[in-house]
Design a protein around this motif. Sequence first.
Motif, PDB file in Angstrom:
ATOM      1  N   TYR A  44      12.119   6.304  -0.553  1.00  0.00           N
ATOM      2  CA  TYR A  44      13.535   6.099  -0.844  1.00  0.00           C
ATOM      3  C   TYR A  44      14.086   4.873  -0.117  1.00  0.00           C
ATOM      4  O   TYR A  44      14.758   4.021  -0.721  1.00  0.00           O
ATOM      5  N   TYR A  45      13.780   4.776   1.171  1.00  0.00           N
ATOM      6  CA  TYR A  45      14.362   3.718   1.984  1.00  0.00           C
ATOM      7  C   TYR A  45      13.904   2.335   1.529  1.00  0.00           C
ATOM      8  O   TYR A  45      14.659   1.357   1.617  1.00  0.00           O
ATOM      9  N   GLY A  46      12.686   2.259   1.010  1.00  0.00           N
ATOM     10  CA  GLY A  46      12.161   0.979   0.552  1.00  0.00           C
ATOM     11  C   GLY A  46      12.957   0.353  -0.570  1.00  0.00           C
ATOM     12  O   GLY A  46      12.875  -0.864  -0.796  1.00  0.00           O
ATOM     13  N   SER A  47      13.748   1.161  -1.276  1.00  0.00           N
ATOM     14  CA  SER A  47      14.575   0.652  -2.371  1.00  0.00           C
ATOM     15  C   SER A  47      16.073   0.714  -2.073  1.00  0.00           C
ATOM     16  O   SER A  47      16.875   0.219  -2.866  1.00  0.00           O
ATOM     17  N   HIS A  48      16.445   1.329  -0.949  1.00  0.00           N
ATOM     18  CA  HIS A  48      17.868   1.571  -0.668  1.00  0.00           C
ATOM     19  C   HIS A  48      18.301   1.134   0.730  1.00  0.00           C
ATOM     20  O   HIS A  48      19.359   1.554   1.195  1.00  0.00           O
ATOM     21  N   ASP A  72      20.678   8.753   4.496  1.00  0.00           N
ATOM     22  CA  ASP A  72      20.474   9.078   3.079  1.00  0.00           C
ATOM     23  C   ASP A  72      18.990   9.195   2.747  1.00  0.00           C
ATOM     24  O   ASP A  72      18.582  10.067   1.968  1.00  0.00           O
ATOM     25  N   ALA A  73      18.180   8.323   3.334  1.00  0.00           N
ATOM     26  CA  ALA A  73      16.750   8.333   3.047  1.00  0.00           C
ATOM     27  C   ALA A  73      16.070   9.583   3.587  1.00  0.00           C
ATOM     28  O   ALA A  73      15.234  10.194   2.911  1.00  0.00           O
ATOM     29  N   VAL A  74      16.423   9.968   4.816  1.00  0.00           N
ATOM     30  CA  VAL A  74      15.825  11.184   5.379  1.00  0.00           C
ATOM     31  C   VAL A  74      16.330  12.408   4.619  1.00  0.00           C
ATOM     32  O   VAL A  74      15.553  13.328   4.305  1.00  0.00           O
ATOM     33  N   ASN A  75      17.603  12.435   4.301  1.00  0.00           N
ATOM     34  CA  ASN A  75      18.153  13.579   3.561  1.00  0.00           C
ATOM     35  C   ASN A  75      17.520  13.709   2.176  1.00  0.00           C
ATOM     36  O   ASN A  75      17.318  14.821   1.682  1.00  0.00           O
ATOM     37  N   TYR A  76      17.200  12.586   1.569  1.00  0.00           N
ATOM     38  CA  TYR A  76      16.484  12.612   0.280  1.00  0.00           C
ATOM     39  C   TYR A  76      15.175  13.383   0.430  1.00  0.00           C
ATOM     40  O   TYR A  76      14.846  14.265  -0.382  1.00  0.00           O
ATOM     41  N   GLY A  77      14.425  13.044   1.483  1.00  0.00           N
ATOM     42  CA  GLY A  77      13.150  13.721   1.708  1.00  0.00           C
ATOM     43  C   GLY A  77      13.323  15.180   2.075  1.00  0.00           C
ATOM     44  O   GLY A  77      12.570  16.044   1.598  1.00  0.00           O
ATOM     45  N   LEU A  78      14.314  15.476   2.904  1.00  0.00           N
ATOM     46  CA  LEU A  78      14.559  16.867   3.295  1.00  0.00           C
ATOM     47  C   LEU A  78      14.909  17.724   2.076  1.00  0.00           C
ATOM     48  O   LEU A  78      14.429  18.860   1.943  1.00  0.00           O
ATOM     49  N   GLU A  79      15.731  17.188   1.202  1.00  0.00           N
ATOM     50  CA  GLU A  79      16.092  17.937  -0.012  1.00  0.00           C
ATOM     51  C   GLU A  79      14.866  18.195  -0.873  1.00  0.00           C
ATOM     52  O   GLU A  79      14.699  19.290  -1.430  1.00  0.00           O
ATOM     53  N   LYS A  80      14.004  17.200  -0.985  1.00  0.00           N
ATOM     54  CA  LYS A  80      12.771  17.353  -1.779  1.00  0.00           C
ATOM     55  C   LYS A  80      11.884  18.459  -1.203  1.00  0.00           C
ATOM     56  O   LYS A  80      11.170  19.148  -1.945  1.00  0.00           O
ATOM     57  N   LEU A  81      11.936  18.615   0.119  1.00  0.00           N
ATOM     58  CA  LEU A  81      11.098  19.614   0.786  1.00  0.00           C
ATOM     59  C   LEU A  81      11.816  20.956   0.951  1.00  0.00           C
ATOM     60  O   LEU A  81      11.260  21.886   1.528  1.00  0.00           O
ATOM     61  N   GLY A  82      13.037  21.038   0.450  1.00  0.00           N
ATOM     62  CA  GLY A  82      13.788  22.285   0.550  1.00  0.00           C
ATOM     63  C   GLY A  82      14.300  22.579   1.946  1.00  0.00           C
ATOM     64  O   GLY A  82      14.488  23.756   2.312  1.00  0.00           O
ATOM     65  N   CYS A  83      14.561  21.534   2.732  1.00  0.00           N
ATOM     66  CA  CYS A  83      15.022  21.693   4.113  1.00  0.00           C
ATOM     67  C   CYS A  83      16.502  21.322   4.225  1.00  0.00           C
ATOM     68  O   CYS A  83      17.012  20.543   3.422  1.00  0.00           O
ATOM     69  N   PRO A  84      17.187  21.842   5.237  1.00  0.00           N
ATOM     70  CA  PRO A  84      18.591  21.484   5.446  1.00  0.00           C
ATOM     71  C   PRO A  84      18.734  19.993   5.762  1.00  0.00           C
ATOM     72  O   PRO A  84      17.859  19.404   6.414  1.00  0.00           O
ATOM     73  N   LEU A 135      19.539  -1.510   1.839  1.00  0.00           N
ATOM     74  CA  LEU A 135      20.733  -2.352   1.936  1.00  0.00           C
ATOM     75  C   LEU A 135      21.884  -1.821   1.080  1.00  0.00           C
ATOM     76  O   LEU A 135      22.840  -2.550   0.805  1.00  0.00           O
ATOM     77  N   ASP A 136      21.815  -0.564   0.693  1.00  0.00           N
ATOM     78  CA  ASP A 136      22.905   0.009  -0.105  1.00  0.00           C
ATOM     79  C   ASP A 136      24.219   0.012   0.677  1.00  0.00           C
ATOM     80  O   ASP A 136      25.273  -0.362   0.158  1.00  0.00           O
ATOM     81  N   LYS A 137      24.174   0.467   1.920  1.00  0.00           N
ATOM     82  CA  LYS A 137      25.383   0.608   2.740  1.00  0.00           C
ATOM     83  C   LYS A 137      25.291  -0.152   4.071  1.00  0.00           C
ATOM     84  O   LYS A 137      26.276  -0.228   4.805  1.00  0.00           O
ATOM     85  N   THR A 138      24.135  -0.685   4.371  1.00  0.00           N
ATOM     86  CA  THR A 138      23.922  -1.389   5.636  1.00  0.00           C
ATOM     87  C   THR A 138      24.693  -2.701   5.679  1.00  0.00           C
ATOM     88  O   THR A 138      24.701  -3.450   4.707  1.00  0.00           O
ATOM     89  N   LYS A 139      25.332  -2.976   6.816  1.00  0.00           N
ATOM     90  CA  LYS A 139      26.064  -4.231   6.972  1.00  0.00           C
ATOM     91  C   LYS A 139      26.021  -4.684   8.423  1.00  0.00           C
ATOM     92  O   LYS A 139      25.849  -3.875   9.350  1.00  0.00           O
ATOM     93  N   LEU A 140      26.183  -5.985   8.618  1.00  0.00           N
ATOM     94  CA  LEU A 140      26.262  -6.542   9.969  1.00  0.00           C
ATOM     95  C   LEU A 140      27.508  -6.028  10.670  1.00  0.00           C
ATOM     96  O   LEU A 140      28.554  -5.819  10.044  1.00  0.00           O
ATOM     97  N   TYR A 141      27.405  -5.848  11.973  1.00  0.00           N
ATOM     98  CA  TYR A 141      28.599  -5.588  12.759  1.00  0.00           C
ATOM     99  C   TYR A 141      29.440  -6.864  12.836  1.00  0.00           C
ATOM    100  O   TYR A 141      28.890  -7.977  12.908  1.00  0.00           O
TER     101      TYR A 141
END
Length: 215
Positions: free
Chosen positions: A74-78, A21-33, A80-86
């Motif tokens: 983005y990642y600095g604030s997100h 999600d964090a990388v995709n946030y940046g890619l969208e901001k840069l107009g990349c797939p 632990l949104d979906k991250t969980k222990l195995y």
Amino acid sequence: MKTAVFDLDGTIADTIYDLGDAVNYGLEKLGCPVHDYETYKKMVGNGAKTLCDRALPEDKKDKEQKLRGLFREYYGSHYLDKTKLYDGIKETMEKLRDNGVVLAVATNKPEDVAREIIWELLPDIDFVKVLGGVDYRPVKPDSAVLVEIFAALPDVENHVYMIGDSNVDVQTAKNAGIDCIGCVWGFRGRQELESEGAEFIAEKPSDIADIILAK
């Protein structure tokens, strides 16, 4: 004495959704797939700089530094949104600790975020070191992070294991001259771990304690 050094992403916790999600946030901001989560499982493992470079199209590689900044924003604030222990990791850590095994973390994830995740998800587990990606130390598979952990250990005979889910972790262990326990539940799977030469394979987290305590 025995020491267990754990990778974080794909070993201790399933972090791929927040990373993607964090990388995709940046890619969208840069107009990349953007990419799906399965694709990111092959991109992670060598640190944020390499992750961002791999995520960019060939004609946009010059935007790696900008993407990395957006990723961190983005990642600095997100993280632990979906991250969980195995399942079973906490119990495995407790068993190792209760049997006198020293615990540490060595990851290529940015060190500040790695420590926050570990402290949040495993607050009752003591680690001699939690080390991640910083500007002054080479990333795995360079053995520098393990050398720093070795320096924090008592000067006694010690069997140290590197525990991780990818070829990066196996290579790191080899570069440091220690055994690697490959974790098949992570991002890369058994085939990569075996072909890279992991000395042990763990099918589930409890196998880690069985392997270490059997020796």
